[in-house]
Enzyme design. Sequence first.
Site, PDB file in Angstrom:
ATOM      1  N   THR A 227       0.824  -1.214   0.000  1.00 13.83           N
ATOM      2  CA  THR A 227       0.000   0.000   0.000  1.00 13.83           C
ATOM      3  C   THR A 227       0.853   1.256   0.000  1.00 13.83           C
ATOM      4  OG1 THR A 227      -1.578   1.275   1.357  1.00 13.83           O
ATOM      5  CG2 THR A 227      -0.113  -0.221   2.528  1.00 13.83           C
TER       6      THR A 227
ATOM      7  N   TYR B  47      -2.186   0.212  10.894  1.00 12.54           N
ATOM      8  CA  TYR B  47      -2.288  -0.369   9.552  1.00 12.54           C
ATOM      9  C   TYR B  47      -1.018  -0.123   8.753  1.00 12.54           C
ATOM     10  CZ  TYR B  47      -3.736  -0.969   4.688  1.00 12.54           C
ATOM     11  OH  TYR B  47      -3.788  -1.339   3.366  1.00 12.54           O
TER      12      TYR B  47
END
Length: 344
Positions: free
Chosen positions: A128, A170
């Site tokens: 990501t 995250y």
Amino acid sequence: MAPRRPVLVTGGAGFIGCNLVDRLAAGGHDVLVLDSLARVGAESNLDWLRCRHPRRISVAIADIRDADALAQTTHDAVAVFHLAAQVAVTTSLAAPFEDFAVNALGTVTLLEALRRRAEKVPLILASTNKVYGDLSDITLALEDDAWRPVDPRLRRGIDESRPVSFHTPYGCSKGAADQYVLDWARSFGIPTTVLRMSCIYGTRQHGTEDQGWVAHFLLRARAGEPVTLYGDGRQVRDVLYIDDAVAAYLAAWRRIGSVAGRAFNLGGGPANAVSLRQMLAAIARLTGRPVVSRFAPWRPGDQRWFVTDTTRVTAALDLPQPLPWQQGLARLADAFAAEGRAAA
């Protein structure tokens, strides 16, 4: 005749996963899907795959943290696409250990299953852009209802020389997974590569407020429901249509010999950079009615601007120009209309 060896896709019933599985099966590969079916829409995606490829698809309903399941599913795999993950920043803040266990520990468990194989099996990881942190050091200015960098050199986007900077649980868990995957190439010779994705959108996406914002906006608009914008709505992302993302994953496997041990930023690039407000305006034009929006405070770690410099990934994987976002949005709207889908 010996049985054909499958391609393993973890998270294969998710949005990107099911599109990748569909392309692999259509190309003649047997595919083993490993998925816990925890995500909204995963069961319907799996049903869709089984209907389209009844002889190509096999399924293991299991958690990515289950070492025994990973040992079994990797035993004969010819390649692994690792997409199983906890994908929401908000969930990571509410349950940081769960987030770590799925994203970081689950990835290491999978890597160890592959390391025990005598054969060097390729692994491609879905990472990501959040590994780069909130990019708060970049000076921005407002331009046409969107934040843009003041430095003209950044207008082409963020490239892979940008230092990683993990923000939110995250970002930490995905960043750790990213680095472990790269290191297993260095330390153990496992042919791995990492694709650090910006915003991917398209068919089979069950967008929610926490993940899959383009689909979420469109579904809310179709239902005549308001959209909540966190922050000022002028934050910018480069969006990439799912077909182009899948093509990149397949190219990474084909070229694993030359890209092993490397990470690439994958997104739509500057030509597909759009702010949340601009996307809502485009959806309003597409649906023929205004989209009601309301505002809420900024969420932790949110990037006001992220655009991918696609130079390296395009060259390394020989990728074509991505679909313009306006055309991709129209395709998604047509798909939702054909399915009769609106917000859940």
